[in-house]
Design an enzyme around this catalytic site. Structure first.
Site, short mmCIF file in Angstrom:
data_model
loop_
_atom_site.label_atom_id
_atom_site.label_comp_id
_atom_site.label_asym_id
_atom_site.label_seq_id
_atom_site.Cartn_x
_atom_site.Cartn_y
_atom_site.Cartn_z
CE1 TYR A 182 -3.72 2.41 0.51
CE2 TYR A 182 -2.50 3.20 2.42
CZ TYR A 182 -3.52 3.35 1.51
OH TYR A 182 -4.34 4.44 1.60
CG ASN A 184 0.93 3.30 4.73
OD1 ASN A 184 0.83 2.26 4.08
ND2 ASN A 184 0.54 3.39 5.98
CE LYS A 185 1.47 -1.08 5.04
NZ LYS A 185 0.79 -2.30 5.42
CD GLN A 186 8.74 -0.58 5.46
OE1 GLN A 186 7.68 -1.02 5.01
NE2 GLN A 186 9.18 -0.86 6.68
#
Ligand code: PLP
Length: 374
Positions: A182, A184-186
């Protein structure tokens, strides 16, 4: 109360997307092969190499990956899956998908991960899987979970880039480990996920079940098991491949931002910062979550920060206290005191690779100011 003029808005999270992403996605668009094409395997292999896993299966979300991973270790109706109540709701929901029961156990107050002793105490003759979460990118104590002797599925959705206490990259330990992509992930593919496994047969089952239960050597319309459409498109895989190229830089930037917070946030009585790495552990920085001092009104704090142009949010609420879990499984306040204390005091602060020191300073000053007034 007078509020100082706010500068430019600071987002809570923000992906790094550049020309490589645009070029690779455009190539797929122009190829006309938008799904079930060559980039799926390419992304899987590159990702597997990155985390040191023998096999990787790209899926449509972290949740889909957790669902398939639980099925792959044999979880079925009536089983119990032990997990942490301090997580994103997906890590418990996936057990419910299989009509299994998520059984919660309390967390470690320092790492905020599922406490192995509490997990061991929750084992019954129906327990068929342990589902520890590497919360906020801090590796769970897998050595201790392995001693319990029950199949493990790792929720690594927040832990890309992390290294565990044995020096093993998260995802490379051999248990099914699930990553999420998603925004907002790394690493992001918009929506998406990856399951890494050591076992080739397990990869085959996951690949089949993400594609309606079709065996690899079967024709389009024959299916030998029940499956889902949990595929990841080639468009998304192109994005993922571009993101993998810059992953090390993005992870280093996240670590740098975390370091800046640690330097600028001391001295507020009772404010707890994320725990520091011990031994060979390296957190894969995902979010910057602090626990407010006891007695501070969190909602007021979030509002006061917002008035200063700083977004923040309560993160995470305890899963067992969500309406669905209370009603369906009869959970109530007080069952998991450590989790509930942490969940009631935690807020996520703005955190993303391109965050500048000046922005970190603005957040830190605003938080200090708000807490000193309360
Ligand atoms: C992000 C995340 C997931 C998966 O989320 P999706 O939106 O399905 O990709 C699962 N568990 C945790 C702990 C997460 O943070």
């Amino acid at each position: 109360m007078t509020v100082r003029a706010v500068g430019e808005a600071i987002p809570l999270a923000k992906p790094v997307l550049g020309e490589t992403e645009e070029r690779r996605v455009l190539e797929v668009l122009r190829s006309g092969r938008l799904s079930l094409g060559p980039l799926v395997g390419e992304f899987e292999q590159a990702f597997g190499r990155k985390v040191g896993a023998a096999h990787a299966s790209a899926v449509s979300s972290g949740t889909a990956g957790l669902h398939l991973a639980l099925r792959a270790v044999g979880v079925t109706e009536g089983d119990e899956v032990i997990t942490t109540p301090l997580s994103f709701v997906a890590s418990a929901n996936v057990a419910v998908y299989e009509r299994a029961r998520p059984v919660f156990a309390d967390i470690d107050p320092v790492t905020l991960n599922l406490d192995p002793q509490a997990a061991a105490a929750a084992v019954t003759d129906r327990t068929t899987a342990l589902l520890p979460v590497h919360l906020f990118g801090y590796p769970a104590d897998l050595t201790a979970f392995e001693r319990i002797g029950i199949p493990i599925v790792e929720d690594a959705c927040e832990a890309l880039g992390a290294i565990d206490a044995d020096g093993v990259r998260v995802g490379g330990r051999g248990h099914p480990a699930v990553f999420g992509f998603y925004a907002n992930k790394q690493l992001t593919t918009g929506e998406g996920g990856m399951v890494t496994v050591a076992d080739a047969a397990m990869k085959q089952r996951i690949d089949s079940e993400r594609n309606q239960g079709r065996a690899p050597d079967m024709d389009w319309l024959d299916h030998d098991r029940l499956g889902f459409n949990y595929r990841l498109s080639d468009l998304a895989c192109a994005l993922g491949l571009a993101q993998l190229e810059r992953l090390d830089d993005m992870l280093a930037s996240r670590a740098r931002v975390a370091e800046a917070y640690r330097e600028m946030l001391p001295g507020v009585d009772g404010l707890e910062l994320p725990c520091q790495d011990v031994g060979r552990i390296r957190r894969g920085w995902f979010v910057y979550v602090v626990q407010l001092p006891r007695g501070v009104d969190r909602d007021c704090t979030v509002r006061a920060l917002s008035e200063r142009g700083i977004p923040s949010k309560p993160y995470f609420p305890a899963v067992h206290l969500m309406s669905y879990y209370r009603e369906r499984f009869g959970h109530r306040d007080g069952e998991f005191p450590v989790c509930e204390d942490v969940a009631a005091r935690s807020i996520a602060l703005p955190f993303f690779p391109a965050m500048t020191e000046a922005q970190v300073e603005r957040v830190a000053e605003a938080l200090r100011d708000v807490l000193e007034r309360s």
